[in-house]
Scaffold this motif. Sequence first.
Motif, PDB file in Angstrom:
ATOM      1  N   PRO A 193       0.832  -1.210   0.000  1.00 37.20           N
ATOM      2  CA  PRO A 193       0.000   0.000   0.000  1.00 37.20           C
ATOM      3  C   PRO A 193       0.866   1.260   0.000  1.00 37.20           C
ATOM      4  N   PRO A 194       0.328   2.358  -0.530  1.00 41.54           N
ATOM      5  CA  PRO A 194       1.096   3.609  -0.604  1.00 41.54           C
ATOM      6  C   PRO A 194       1.583   4.060   0.766  1.00 41.54           C
ATOM      7  N   GLY A 195       0.828   3.730   1.805  1.00 39.33           N
ATOM      8  CA  GLY A 195       1.202   4.153   3.154  1.00 39.33           C
ATOM      9  C   GLY A 195       2.549   3.606   3.583  1.00 39.33           C
ATOM     10  N   PHE A 196       2.928   2.520   2.987  1.00 44.15           N
ATOM     11  CA  PHE A 196       4.187   1.903   3.385  1.00 44.15           C
ATOM     12  C   PHE A 196       5.366   2.819   3.084  1.00 44.15           C
ATOM     13  N   ALA A 197       5.418   3.261   1.850  1.00 41.34           N
ATOM     14  CA  ALA A 197       6.494   4.178   1.472  1.00 41.34           C
ATOM     15  C   ALA A 197       6.403   5.454   2.295  1.00 41.34           C
ATOM     16  N   LYS A 198       5.185   5.868   2.550  1.00 44.24           N
ATOM     17  CA  LYS A 198       5.001   7.114   3.285  1.00 44.24           C
ATOM     18  C   LYS A 198       5.644   7.057   4.668  1.00 44.24           C
ATOM     19  N   SER A 199       5.570   5.899   5.300  1.00 38.24           N
ATOM     20  CA  SER A 199       6.107   5.855   6.651  1.00 38.24           C
ATOM     21  C   SER A 199       7.633   5.980   6.656  1.00 38.24           C
ATOM     22  N   PHE A 200       8.268   5.673   5.561  1.00 32.41           N
ATOM     23  CA  PHE A 200       9.701   5.962   5.484  1.00 32.41           C
ATOM     24  C   PHE A 200       9.915   7.468   5.407  1.00 32.41           C
ATOM     25  N   ARG A 201       9.117   8.088   4.571  1.00 36.38           N
ATOM     26  CA  ARG A 201       9.256   9.537   4.449  1.00 36.38           C
ATOM     27  C   ARG A 201       9.036  10.201   5.801  1.00 36.38           C
ATOM     28  N   ASP A 202       8.008   9.726   6.510  1.00 38.00           N
ATOM     29  CA  ASP A 202       7.730  10.316   7.818  1.00 38.00           C
ATOM     30  C   ASP A 202       8.891  10.130   8.784  1.00 38.00           C
ATOM     31  N   ALA A 203       9.657   9.072   8.557  1.00 44.96           N
ATOM     32  CA  ALA A 203      10.817   8.846   9.414  1.00 44.96           C
ATOM     33  C   ALA A 203      12.009   9.667   8.938  1.00 44.96           C
ATOM     34  N   GLY A 204      11.780  10.486   7.918  1.00 41.16           N
ATOM     35  CA  GLY A 204      12.843  11.376   7.459  1.00 41.16           C
ATOM     36  C   GLY A 204      13.815  10.735   6.491  1.00 41.16           C
ATOM     37  N   VAL A 205      13.450   9.595   5.929  1.00 44.17           N
ATOM     38  CA  VAL A 205      14.334   8.914   4.982  1.00 44.17           C
ATOM     39  C   VAL A 205      13.827   9.148   3.563  1.00 44.17           C
ATOM     40  N   PRO A 206      14.695   9.619   2.674  1.00 50.80           N
ATOM     41  CA  PRO A 206      14.278   9.778   1.274  1.00 50.80           C
ATOM     42  C   PRO A 206      13.779   8.450   0.725  1.00 50.80           C
ATOM     43  N   VAL A 207      12.674   8.505   0.013  1.00 54.70           N
ATOM     44  CA  VAL A 207      12.108   7.251  -0.462  1.00 54.70           C
ATOM     45  C   VAL A 207      11.502   7.404  -1.853  1.00 54.70           C
ATOM     46  N   VAL A 208      11.638   6.349  -2.641  1.00 58.56           N
ATOM     47  CA  VAL A 208      10.978   6.270  -3.938  1.00 58.56           C
ATOM     48  C   VAL A 208      10.185   4.974  -3.974  1.00 58.56           C
ATOM     49  N   HIS A 209       8.954   5.045  -4.382  1.00 57.18           N
ATOM     50  CA  HIS A 209       8.156   3.836  -4.519  1.00 57.18           C
ATOM     51  C   HIS A 209       8.113   3.443  -6.001  1.00 57.18           C
ATOM     52  N   SER A 210       8.840   2.393  -6.334  1.00 55.05           N
ATOM     53  CA  SER A 210       8.861   1.929  -7.713  1.00 55.05           C
ATOM     54  C   SER A 210       7.737   0.930  -7.930  1.00 55.05           C
ATOM     55  N   PHE A 211       7.118   1.027  -9.068  1.00 54.49           N
ATOM     56  CA  PHE A 211       5.972   0.178  -9.389  1.00 54.49           C
ATOM     57  C   PHE A 211       4.802   0.474  -8.462  1.00 54.49           C
ATOM     58  N   GLY A 212       4.780   1.702  -7.960  1.00 53.31           N
ATOM     59  CA  GLY A 212       3.739   2.082  -7.015  1.00 53.31           C
ATOM     60  C   GLY A 212       2.519   2.661  -7.710  1.00 53.31           C
ATOM     61  N   ARG A 213       1.590   3.116  -6.899  1.00 52.88           N
ATOM     62  CA  ARG A 213       0.316   3.575  -7.427  1.00 52.88           C
ATOM     63  C   ARG A 213       0.358   5.057  -7.747  1.00 52.88           C
ATOM     64  N   TYR A 214      -0.231   5.381  -8.862  1.00 48.69           N
ATOM     65  CA  TYR A 214      -0.342   6.769  -9.254  1.00 48.69           C
ATOM     66  C   TYR A 214      -1.271   7.509  -8.315  1.00 48.69           C
ATOM     67  N   SER A 215      -0.877   8.702  -7.952  1.00 53.83           N
ATOM     68  CA  SER A 215      -1.767   9.522  -7.141  1.00 53.83           C
ATOM     69  C   SER A 215      -1.680  10.948  -7.649  1.00 53.83           C
ATOM     70  N   SER A 216      -2.819  11.620  -7.708  1.00 52.25           N
ATOM     71  CA  SER A 216      -2.796  12.984  -8.234  1.00 52.25           C
ATOM     72  C   SER A 216      -2.162  13.942  -7.237  1.00 52.25           C
TER      73      SER A 216
END
Lengths: 333, 333
Positions: A127-150
């Motif tokens: 789920p998109p939230g997974f990548a988000k929790s890395f960002r929230d932890a202050g770690v740069p993150v890219v979600h490859s093959f992830g879901r498009y969001s406007s």
Amino acid sequence: MPPTLKDVAERAGVSRAAVSRTFTDGASVSPKMRRKVEKAATELGYSPNALASSLTTGRTKLIGLVSNNFHNPIFLEVFDLFTRGLQDRGLRPLLVNLSNETDPANSIRMLRQYSVDGVVVASSTLPPGFAKSFRDAGVPVVHSFGRYSSSPEVHVVGIDNAECGRMAARELIRRGYRDVAFLGGPEGATSTQDRLRGFLEELARHPEIAVRHSFAEAYSFNAGRREMLKRLEDRPAEAYFCGDDVLSIGALSAVTGSGLTVPGDIGLIGLNDMEMAGWENINLTTIRQPISEIIGSSIELIVSMLENPDRYPETRLFPCRVIERGTLRPVPG
Amino acid sequence: MPPTLKDVAERAGVSRAAVSRTFTDGASVSPKMRRKVEKAATELGYSPNALASSLTTGRTKLIGLVSNNFHNPIFLEVFDLFTRGLQDRGLRPLLVNLSNETDPANSIRMLRQYSVDGVVVASSTLPPGFAKSFRDAGVPVVHSFGRYSSSPEVHVVGIDNAECGRMAARELIRRGYRDVAFLGGPEGATSTQDRLRGFLEELARHPEIAVRHSFAEAYSFNAGRREMLKRLEDRPAEAYFCGDDVLSIGALSAVTGSGLTVPGDIGLIGLNDMEMAGWENINLTTIRQPISEIIGSSIELIVSMLENPDRYPETRLFPCRVIERGTLRPVPG
DNA sequence: GAGCATTTTGCAACCGGTTGCAAAACGATT
DNA sequence: AATCGTTTTGCAACCGGTTGCAAAATGCTC
């Protein structure tokens, strides 16, 4: 046991700082000094400890490569491209297998303990939230093959899954199928949901065509096979858009194993264009996902975030295209 | 940016040593102190920096996972098992892709810079010297899927490739084939050499049976397919022992694509028993390599070397067995 | 409550590097 | 040779932890 900066400094008869400087480029060192130090260093077989220097520089050059998909052969290509691409840029992939984990907290803690410079989440089912929790932890993150969001909250690189669904629908319509179906991956996966949505959307414009859909339990050969066998029990559709190539190949095996032919009795179109799809004895018509471009772009993005961590999150989508092989009947007329 | 030991110590009003001790198990801390520290730590969201501590402890819990095989789907299973097994023991795999490298020096330097605690070389095509150069650099190493040696210089875990060759030969003989062949992987790979040797050895005891052999350029579908197509140009053998399953599947595709049948016209037996071999539309008779056991044992070995780096090098071989499916004709009579 | 052994705690040095700052060396100019 | 501006070098503090050692605190016994 291995020689340290101090050893080199003593041997060369210079300060530790001088040694450190000869090994960090852009630092001011006279040619004479450099020669002395390099001589001592090679004599001792010294190479600097990247982890120790990360303490002061704040850079480890470690990139977490997180995935939960260790069963779809396409991911071997994915790992190959990621590891090579990262290595070429002097970065090191720290692999995290999420197969049995559900809670991101654990892997986040782990990756923070190793102070990775960034994280690549490579998965179309997380789920998109997974990548988000890395960002929230202050770690740069890219979600490859992830879901498009406007309004993306993290960088996403991938394909427009809904558009792929539409594309598959158009292809089936073009070939004159009048009773079609979507055989998806796991119902919860965002990629499955989006592909289905696009598929139905396009077919809604053709009310004369019958549509149905069902879901396999996983993106795997056996799941595809089982699901297709179930469909075959009753009156099956004329053609199936399968959630991905592995599912398609499973479905293909179910169809031919039941004494029916492809594309004679049933048409199939997959998604991914994994290497195997082109194998002579499979020869699957499919929608090609440009994984090499996706991965290249993901790496470029994570690298740029190392310089500028607050880079505004963007979504990069790559176009897919139909690869015509032998599992759909020809265009009529 | 993330909170450090010092932050926690200040907040809890204790010394830094006290905080350090509450996070290293086996250290002497009173319950009261532990409570104070843990409270402060959770409030700040602290988790210790593994890299910093590695400086003094000399342990990074990083294990280099080195491979040059990112094209054979069996290696996805291999990576899955390795990453999971290492994670379960609190170790972290640092992945190294050797696909285009030939010189070990580079990867050795790199792994030393990150002070990995150990290295697993997972490859059946790398020469034994490769693993050895890690050992010479003072890094504990296990060569998984490596070559058996009666006087091993590094730990080797794998199968007896020569015995697999003999096993394949016996299986073909048992089924009454009188004209057999070995279709190997790349000629230089030790695994190929050994399998061929065993195969010929066993057949030398049956001089009435014709034997020949040739090599594909890689352990890959296309290489297997191409090589088999070449064999088909002339009068092919009755049955082929292929260097591995991927080669077999390529060969299978070549045979059926040429209008011949398997096992009607030509018999095939592979090696590995990769997941795909069992797929309905492939159904390959093959020799099963117990990769899960091999990997489990490799991990156990590397873990034990962390305690005792000078552990006497041993070779661990696991038995293989024939998995009967549909690509060899039945035993006569 | 004194005396003792035992546990808990803090100090300070250290792990292997980096880096700001000031002193030293260098080179050019007069 | 004295002056000045640049570059090069070393000192020392620091990164985020760990750990040997001794001092402080605790628990027991009498």
